[in-house]
Structure formats: structure tokens, C-alpha cells
Design a protein around this motif. Sequence first.
Motif, PDB file in Angstrom:
ATOM      1  N   LEU A 160      25.651 -18.399  51.836  1.00  0.00           N
ATOM      2  CA  LEU A 160      26.134 -16.999  51.663  1.00  0.00           C
ATOM      3  C   LEU A 160      25.585 -16.293  50.441  1.00  0.00           C
ATOM      4  O   LEU A 160      25.856 -15.225  50.113  1.00  0.00           O
ATOM      5  N   ARG A 163      24.137 -12.676  49.905  1.00  0.00           N
ATOM      6  CA  ARG A 163      25.360 -11.767  50.230  1.00  0.00           C
ATOM      7  C   ARG A 163      26.349 -11.567  48.744  1.00  0.00           C
ATOM      8  O   ARG A 163      26.732 -10.648  48.462  1.00  0.00           O
ATOM      9  N   VAL A 164      26.325 -12.924  48.087  1.00  0.00           N
ATOM     10  CA  VAL A 164      27.430 -12.949  47.055  1.00  0.00           C
ATOM     11  C   VAL A 164      26.602 -12.061  45.844  1.00  0.00           C
ATOM     12  O   VAL A 164      27.499 -11.584  45.018  1.00  0.00           O
ATOM     13  N   ARG A 166      25.721  -9.350  46.013  1.00  0.00           N
ATOM     14  CA  ARG A 166      26.044  -7.969  46.158  1.00  0.00           C
ATOM     15  C   ARG A 166      27.690  -7.937  45.344  1.00  0.00           C
ATOM     16  O   ARG A 166      28.396  -8.715  45.576  1.00  0.00           O
ATOM     17  N   PHE A 169      30.893  -8.028  47.678  1.00  0.00           N
ATOM     18  CA  PHE A 169      31.190  -9.214  48.588  1.00  0.00           C
ATOM     19  C   PHE A 169      31.641 -10.068  47.428  1.00  0.00           C
ATOM     20  O   PHE A 169      32.598 -10.872  47.672  1.00  0.00           O
ATOM     21  N   ARG A 170      31.033 -10.266  46.247  1.00  0.00           N
ATOM     22  CA  ARG A 170      31.437 -11.361  45.088  1.00  0.00           C
ATOM     23  C   ARG A 170      32.967 -11.146  44.947  1.00  0.00           C
ATOM     24  O   ARG A 170      33.847 -11.893  44.811  1.00  0.00           O
ATOM     25  N   ARG A 172      35.218  -9.608  46.524  1.00  0.00           N
ATOM     26  CA  ARG A 172      36.182  -9.699  47.868  1.00  0.00           C
ATOM     27  C   ARG A 172      36.334 -11.355  47.834  1.00  0.00           C
ATOM     28  O   ARG A 172      37.557 -11.771  48.087  1.00  0.00           O
ATOM     29  N   LEU A 173      35.208 -12.153  47.585  1.00  0.00           N
ATOM     30  CA  LEU A 173      35.184 -13.446  47.772  1.00  0.00           C
ATOM     31  C   LEU A 173      36.083 -14.192  46.718  1.00  0.00           C
ATOM     32  O   LEU A 173      37.094 -14.931  47.003  1.00  0.00           O
TER      33      LEU A 173
END
Length: 194
Positions: A160, A163-164, A166, A169-170, A172-173
Motif C-alpha cells: 500500500l 497509495r500512502v 498520497r 490516504f496517509r 486517513r490511515l
Amino acid sequence: MAPGPDSLLVVRTSATRGRRSGLAAALGILTGCVGWGLATAVGLTALLTASRMVYDTLRMCGAAYLVLLGVTALRHARKPPAPGASERTTAAPPGRWAAFRTGVATNLLNPKAGVFYLSLIPQFVPRHAPVFGATLLFTAIDAAELAVWYWLLTRAASALGERVRRPVFRRRLEQLTGVAFLGFAAGLLADRSP
């Protein structure tokens, strides 16, 4: 292998810092498991069920540490990336040694891990087998199974990584893991059974 703070830590570290840092966190967790196994082999984990004060002290320390991890993750979610810096450089923990230490602390400050070793492993020790050696053997088997699980988990979570990078996304994670760590801390505080 049930989802808990250890698995969440491996996923978060692997996704935000890469596979090597995720493996370092997993190695720290496995080190904690071996510590619990050794404590079980010499009878120290029996204190967790025999002494409410010892269990509650460890439970409170574990909950406080999970709150620290949760708040740190939520702080990282709010922090904008530095101009020109990749997303990977702004995520925590900042290095493999730190990831290893976090893994050890997350596992050893979880009294449920100790109770797991105390309640499960002795059931499988044959009647006339040496308790110390058999306990260490079962601890090694558990650590080997967990090593495979964490290896698979780090590979999947580090995939991932792209995607991280971005920022959305980071964030949100980090928010998700922060809230989950706080939830695990609340569950640990609410737990009353050793």
C-alpha cells in the motif's frame, strides 16, 4: 493472530514506513512474545492471575502506551507534509530501531498476551514432560507461526506504500489507526478479568 494492537502496529508501520520498518516492528513483537514465553516457563506470568494489583498495573501501563500511540497517530494525521518531502518521511515511527522498540513495548505492555501464554501453553505440556523445555518449545512454535503471519502482513501492507504517499490516504490511515489504538486502550481499561 487475531487482529489487535500488535497486528495494527505492523500494518501501520509497514504501510507508512515500508516493509523493513514493518518487519522491525514485527521482530519487536516476536521478542515480546518470547519474553512472555520465558516468563511463563519460569512461572512469572502466574503473577498476572494471582495478583490483581500486578495485572491492573500492567493493564494501566499498557492502556497508557496505547493512548500514546493513538494520540501520536492522530497528531501525524493533522500534520501537513513538509514541502518537497515524501509522505513516508513524515510518518511514525521514524526508524527501524524505533519500530522494533515500539513492537516490544506494545506486546510486553499487553497483559492479555501474558494471560494468553499462561492459560494456553500449560494445557499442551504433556504430563511427564519438563515444563520449562516444553513451554519454550511451544513458545517457539507460536513465534514461528506469528513470524509467518507478520511477514505476510508486512508484505501486504507495504504494498500500500504507493497509495500512502498520497496525503489524503496517509491521513486517513493515521486517523483510523489512532482511533483503533485508543479503542484498544479503552478496551484494556474496561477489562476486569486477568
